[in-house]
Structures are given as structure tokens and as C-alpha cells.
Design a protein around this motif. Structure first.
Motif, PDB file in Angstrom:
ATOM      1  N   MET A 129       0.807  -1.229   0.000  1.00 17.73           N
ATOM      2  CA  MET A 129       0.000   0.000   0.000  1.00 17.73           C
ATOM      3  C   MET A 129       0.842   1.282   0.000  1.00 17.73           C
ATOM      4  O   MET A 129       0.605   2.165  -0.832  1.00 17.73           O
ATOM      5  CB  MET A 129      -0.968  -0.033   1.182  1.00 17.73           C
ATOM      6  CG  MET A 129      -2.431   0.177   0.839  1.00 17.73           C
ATOM      7  SD  MET A 129      -2.809   0.794  -0.788  1.00 17.73           S
ATOM      8  CE  MET A 129      -3.750  -0.517  -1.455  1.00 17.73           C
ATOM      9  N   PRO A 130       1.841   1.419   0.918  1.00 20.30           N
ATOM     10  CA  PRO A 130       2.631   2.657   0.878  1.00 20.30           C
ATOM     11  C   PRO A 130       3.304   2.878  -0.482  1.00 20.30           C
ATOM     12  O   PRO A 130       3.332   3.999  -0.997  1.00 20.30           O
ATOM     13  CB  PRO A 130       3.695   2.449   1.969  1.00 20.30           C
ATOM     14  CG  PRO A 130       3.126   1.407   2.861  1.00 20.30           C
ATOM     15  CD  PRO A 130       2.250   0.537   2.022  1.00 20.30           C
ATOM     16  N   ALA A 131       3.802   1.780  -1.091  1.00 22.22           N
ATOM     17  CA  ALA A 131       4.461   1.911  -2.402  1.00 22.22           C
ATOM     18  C   ALA A 131       3.448   2.338  -3.467  1.00 22.22           C
ATOM     19  O   ALA A 131       3.745   3.173  -4.328  1.00 22.22           O
ATOM     20  CB  ALA A 131       5.114   0.589  -2.797  1.00 22.22           C
ATOM     21  N   THR A 132       2.229   1.795  -3.379  1.00 17.22           N
ATOM     22  CA  THR A 132       1.186   2.140  -4.359  1.00 17.22           C
ATOM     23  C   THR A 132       0.776   3.606  -4.197  1.00 17.22           C
ATOM     24  O   THR A 132       0.598   4.331  -5.183  1.00 17.22           O
ATOM     25  CB  THR A 132      -0.044   1.215  -4.172  1.00 17.22           C
ATOM     26  OG1 THR A 132       0.420  -0.129  -4.196  1.00 17.22           O
ATOM     27  CG2 THR A 132      -1.077   1.419  -5.254  1.00 17.22           C
ATOM     28  N   ILE A 133       0.646   4.051  -2.937  1.00 16.67           N
ATOM     29  CA  ILE A 133       0.259   5.451  -2.688  1.00 16.67           C
ATOM     30  C   ILE A 133       1.350   6.380  -3.236  1.00 16.67           C
ATOM     31  O   ILE A 133       1.072   7.392  -3.882  1.00 16.67           O
ATOM     32  CB  ILE A 133       0.020   5.682  -1.176  1.00 16.67           C
ATOM     33  CG1 ILE A 133      -1.231   4.911  -0.747  1.00 16.67           C
ATOM     34  CG2 ILE A 133      -0.121   7.169  -0.851  1.00 16.67           C
ATOM     35  CD1 ILE A 133      -1.478   4.886   0.747  1.00 16.67           C
ATOM     36  N   CYS A 134       2.601   6.001  -2.977  1.00 16.40           N
ATOM     37  CA  CYS A 134       3.737   6.798  -3.450  1.00 16.40           C
ATOM     38  C   CYS A 134       3.699   6.915  -4.981  1.00 16.40           C
ATOM     39  O   CYS A 134       3.877   8.006  -5.540  1.00 16.40           O
ATOM     40  CB  CYS A 134       5.004   6.091  -2.978  1.00 16.40           C
ATOM     41  SG  CYS A 134       6.498   6.950  -3.309  1.00 16.40           S
ATOM     42  N   PHE A 135       3.442   5.802  -5.642  1.00 19.77           N
ATOM     43  CA  PHE A 135       3.376   5.774  -7.111  1.00 19.77           C
ATOM     44  C   PHE A 135       2.233   6.657  -7.612  1.00 19.77           C
ATOM     45  O   PHE A 135       2.399   7.461  -8.541  1.00 19.77           O
ATOM     46  CB  PHE A 135       3.206   4.315  -7.560  1.00 19.77           C
ATOM     47  CG  PHE A 135       3.134   4.111  -9.038  1.00 19.77           C
ATOM     48  CD1 PHE A 135       3.989   4.796  -9.897  1.00 19.77           C
ATOM     49  CD2 PHE A 135       2.215   3.219  -9.604  1.00 19.77           C
ATOM     50  CE1 PHE A 135       3.934   4.599 -11.270  1.00 19.77           C
ATOM     51  CE2 PHE A 135       2.157   3.021 -10.976  1.00 19.77           C
ATOM     52  CZ  PHE A 135       3.008   3.714 -11.807  1.00 19.77           C
ATOM     53  N   THR A 136       1.055   6.534  -6.968  1.00 18.63           N
ATOM     54  CA  THR A 136      -0.110   7.316  -7.387  1.00 18.63           C
ATOM     55  C   THR A 136       0.159   8.816  -7.212  1.00 18.63           C
ATOM     56  O   THR A 136      -0.138   9.632  -8.094  1.00 18.63           O
ATOM     57  CB  THR A 136      -1.354   6.918  -6.542  1.00 18.63           C
ATOM     58  OG1 THR A 136      -1.398   5.501  -6.468  1.00 18.63           O
ATOM     59  CG2 THR A 136      -2.637   7.448  -7.125  1.00 18.63           C
ATOM     60  N   LEU A 137       0.755   9.142  -6.073  1.00 20.21           N
ATOM     61  CA  LEU A 137       1.079  10.548  -5.797  1.00 20.21           C
ATOM     62  C   LEU A 137       2.047  11.091  -6.854  1.00 20.21           C
ATOM     63  O   LEU A 137       1.885  12.216  -7.346  1.00 20.21           O
ATOM     64  CB  LEU A 137       1.730  10.620  -4.409  1.00 20.21           C
ATOM     65  CG  LEU A 137       1.522  11.884  -3.607  1.00 20.21           C
ATOM     66  CD1 LEU A 137       0.046  12.107  -3.361  1.00 20.21           C
ATOM     67  CD2 LEU A 137       2.274  11.789  -2.281  1.00 20.21           C
ATOM     68  N   ALA A 138       3.032  10.269  -7.197  1.00 21.02           N
ATOM     69  CA  ALA A 138       4.017  10.688  -8.204  1.00 21.02           C
ATOM     70  C   ALA A 138       3.316  10.938  -9.544  1.00 21.02           C
ATOM     71  O   ALA A 138       3.593  11.937 -10.218  1.00 21.02           O
ATOM     72  CB  ALA A 138       5.106   9.628  -8.358  1.00 21.02           C
ATOM     73  N   LEU A 139       2.367  10.053  -9.905  1.00 21.05           N
ATOM     74  CA  LEU A 139       1.660  10.232 -11.182  1.00 21.05           C
ATOM     75  C   LEU A 139       0.845  11.521 -11.179  1.00 21.05           C
ATOM     76  O   LEU A 139       0.816  12.259 -12.162  1.00 21.05           O
ATOM     77  CB  LEU A 139       0.739   9.039 -11.452  1.00 21.05           C
ATOM     78  CG  LEU A 139       1.429   7.717 -11.831  1.00 21.05           C
ATOM     79  CD1 LEU A 139       0.397   6.629 -12.097  1.00 21.05           C
ATOM     80  CD2 LEU A 139       2.315   7.894 -13.058  1.00 21.05           C
ATOM     81  N   LEU A 140       0.195  11.812 -10.024  1.00 23.52           N
ATOM     82  CA  LEU A 140      -0.588  13.054  -9.938  1.00 23.52           C
ATOM     83  C   LEU A 140       0.330  14.270 -10.069  1.00 23.52           C
ATOM     84  O   LEU A 140      -0.002  15.252 -10.749  1.00 23.52           O
ATOM     85  CB  LEU A 140      -1.338  13.109  -8.598  1.00 23.52           C
ATOM     86  CG  LEU A 140      -2.489  12.104  -8.441  1.00 23.52           C
ATOM     87  CD1 LEU A 140      -3.068  12.156  -7.037  1.00 23.52           C
ATOM     88  CD2 LEU A 140      -3.580  12.389  -9.475  1.00 23.52           C
TER      89      LEU A 140
END
Ligand code: HEM
Length: 354
Positions: free
Chosen positions: A257-268
Motif C-alpha cells: 500500500m505505501p508503495a502504491t500510494i507513493c506511485f499514485t502521488l508521483a503520477l498526480l
């Protein structure tokens, strides 16, 4: 692969989280400085070959800044080098030996590139047309150094290759045949070009009143380079992710989850940075970029631990507590930051007085 080919890690003086924190704090600084150096020079070379009075003045300004950016890239590289050695030395030393011939070559290549950069800066006018060829050679040397770094950073993760030493003992093993290598290297180098564009746009600002033509060219060339290379790099980043082993890729798609959130934030943030760059908002673009580089560095750290999961995790490092080296490090760090701020002020004053 048998873990017998992986040396035993060193004992560490404080919990691994401190070293990971410091690695993730300092590595993006190295990346940003390296990008300003490499990408800035690429733009300078392009302007120099393009010719014309304003383009030549811009190439000259980039030439003047080049030794400075090299110094920052190298010095900001030392800190992450120390921290990754502490945490991953038993992998990093092995890969450095496996590709030892190339790894040792980094030092003479860097020295030659540094000499070339000073020559390009100090003799810019005298060198005339030869200067652009010299700058191109320096750029190629920096690209080769980046190529060796990417190789080592990947090879240290491919532990199943370590036993290959017995078939290839001459220190010429590389990781570039791995399917993840090309997207990794291209993603890094295209990122360098993008951030280099931002750096050039920023440098144009300091003389905006005295040389508005140069400022306009620096802004337009820098920001459009940033925009288009970032669009392209989103695709390269996707390629890099899809090229990963399944377990690594899935980590960013909900499994961690933390890695996925980090990835999503980076995409935004990538969407935000593209809008900011399109609207030529330099500082907004810079802050977005710094945040993206940090998030990407976190993702890279997750990737590394996933690659090594079967043979090692950081929790296995044995701690024998000894706080004094770390406290001394923090004292030197604060002093060092003070010196850098002072140096930057002096440089700004000198540039303004020129
Ligand atoms: C001046 C030319 C240099 C260039 C073009 C360059 C480029 C790069 C690149 C592209 C990477 C990322 C590799 C990857 O993960 O695929 C990297 C990582 C790294 N570089 Fe540099 N580098 C340079 C100089 C240095 C120097 C002189 C040092 C040390 C004093 C250094 C220390 C590091 C470290 C420690 C990492 C990996 C950090 C980690 O483990 O997370 N670099 N560099």
C-alpha cells in the motif's frame, strides 16, 4: 543461487532506518545535481551547434556553470555512496568487483571530463568552433559514467549472476543485457535532460534585465525541453515498470500500500508538473520536480528491497549501538550545508558583478 556467494554484511552502529533515511535524503540531491550537469550540458551543446549570437551566449553561460554542477554532482554522490555501502555493501562490493574494469574506469573518465569542462569554460571564446566538439566529448563521457552507474546499481540486485565470476574473472561483467536495463538507463537519462532544461531556464533568469534575449531563449528552450522529455519519460517510466519482474511490478499496483500510494502521488504530480511547465511557471515546475524525484527515489528503494527479498532484508543487519559517529556526521553535515549556502551566495554575487 546459493547465498554462499553473498558476503556477510558488516555490523552497523545504529538502526538501519537512520541510514535509509539519510540515503533517501541525499540520493535525490545527487540525482538533481547530476541532472543539472548532464541535461544542462546537453542543451548547451545543442545551442552551441545551432549557432547564432544568442544561442552562443547561452552555450557560454552553461559552459561557465558546468564545472560547478560537476562539483555538486560528485560531492552529492559521496553521501549516498557511504549510506548505500553501509546498508548494501555486501551486494554493492560484489557487483563492483564483477564489473571492476569498468567501475575503476569511472575515475579517469570523470577526471578527463572535469578537465574538459574547465577547458570549455575558460577557453570558450578561444576554442571557437572546436569548443562544441569538446563539449560533446565531455557529454559522452558523462553519459558513459551514468551507464556504468546504472549497470552497477542493477548488477548488485541480480544475485543469481554473482557465481558468473568464475567464468568471467576479468571484471567485465555488465547488467546491460537484462531486460530492465535499457528502460532504466533511458528513464534516468531522459529525466536528466528534463531537469537540465529546468536548470537552463532558471539560469536565464539571473541576467534577465541585462540580456532579455538570452533569458527568453533559456526559458523557452529549457521549459519546452522539460515538457516534451517529461511527456516521453512518462512512457519510458511505464516501460521500466512493465519490464520489472512480476512481483516487483505488482508492489506498485496494490500489493504494497505505501508503495502504491507513493506511485499514485508521483503520477498526480507528473500531471501537475506538465501543466506548470506548459504555463511556463518555473518555480512551480521546480517544486513539483523535486517532489517527484524524491518519490521516485523512494520507489527505487522499494524495488531494491523486493529484488533482494529472497536473500536479504535490512532487518537482518546486526546493530552494535555506537551513536558518536552519527552525531559527528550530523555536526559535519550542518557545517557543510552552511559552507554550501555561503559558496552559493558568493557565486551569485560574482555572477551579478560580472
Ligand atoms: C559525474 C558523473 C556522474 C553521473 C553521470 C552519475 C549518474 C548516476 C546515475 C544515472 C545513477 C542512477 C543509477 C541507477 O540507479 O540506475 C547514479 C547513482 C548513484 N551515484 Fe552517481 N553519477 C555520477 C557521479 C557520481 C559520483 C562521483 C559518485 C560518488 C562519489 C556517485 C554516487 C552515486 C551513488 C551512490 C548512486 C546510487 C545511490 C543508491 O544506492 O541509491 N555518482 N549516478
Amino acid at each position: 543461487m546459493s547465498p554462499a556467494f553473498i558476503p556477510r554484511p558488516d555490523i552497523i552502529p545504529v538502526a538501519w532506518g537512520w541510514f535509509q533515511f539519510l540515503l533517501l535524503l541525499t540520493f535525490p540531491l545527487h540525482l538533481l545535481a547530476m541532472n543539472a550537469m548532464l541535461g544542462g550540458l546537453a542543451l548547451g551543446v545543442y545551442q552551441h551547434f545551432r549557432g547564432g549570437a544568442t544561442a552562443l551566449r547561452l552555450a557560454h553561460r552553461i559552459a561557465v556553470l558546468l564545472p560547478l554542477t560537476i562539483a555538486f554532482a560528485v560531492n552529492f554522490g559521496v553521501a549516498p555512496l557511504l549510506f548505500s555501502q553501509v546498508l548494501y555493501g555486501h551486494f554493492f562490493y560484489v557487483s563492483s568487483i564483477l564489473m571492476g574494469a569498468f567501475w575503476l574506469a569511472v575515475i579517469p573518465i570523470l577526471i578527463l571530463a572535469y578537465y574538459g569542462a574547465y577547458l570549455y569554460d575558460f577557453r570558450f571564446a578561444k576554442l571557437g568552433g572546436i569548443g562544441r566538439w569538446l563539449a560533446l566529448v565531455v557529454l559522452c563521457m558523462l553519459l558513459v559514467i551514468g551507464y556504468f552507474f546504472s549497470n552497477n546499481m542493477l548488477l548488485m540486485l541480480l544475485t543469481e549472476r554473482f557465481a558468473g565470476y568464475f567464468e568471467q574473472m576479468d571484471g567485465t561483467m555488465l547488467a546491460s543485457a537484462d531486460p530492465t536495463f535499457l528502460p532504466r538507463y533511458l528513464h534516468m537519462m531522459l529525466g536528466a535532460l528534463a531537469v537540465g532544461g529546468l536548470f537552463v531556464a532558471l539560469t536565464g533568469r539571473y541576467r534577465a534585465d541585462r540580456d532579455p534575449e538570452l533569458a527568453a531563449l533559456a526559458r523557452d528552450a529549457g521549459m519546452s525541453t522539460f515538457f516534451w522529455t517529461t511527456v516521453l519519460n512518462t512512457l519510458f517510466g511505464l516501460w521500466f515498470l512493465l519490464a520489472q519482474p512480476r512481483e516487483v511490478m505488482l508492489m506498485f499496483m496494490g500489493r504494497n500500500m505505501p508503495a502504491t500510494i507513493c506511485f499514485t502521488l508521483a503520477l498526480l504530480l507528473v500531471v501537475g508538473v506538465l501543466i506548470a511547465a506548459w504555463r511556463r511557471k518555473i518555480w512551480l515546475t521546480i517544486w513539483h520536480t523535486v517532489a517527484i524525484v524524491y518519490l521516485m527515489a523512494f520507489m527505487r528503494a522499494w524495488m531494491r528491497s523486493e529484488y533482494l527479498r529472497e536473500v536479504f532484508n535490512l532487518g537482518q543487519l546486526q546493530v552494535v549501538t555506537e551513536y558518536s559517529p552519527m552525531l559527528f556526521f550530523f555536526a559535519v553535515l550542518v557545517f557543510g550545508i552552511g559552507c554550501i549556502v555561503w559558496m552559493l551566495q558568493k557565486t551569485r554575487e560574482a555572477l551579478a558583478a560580472e
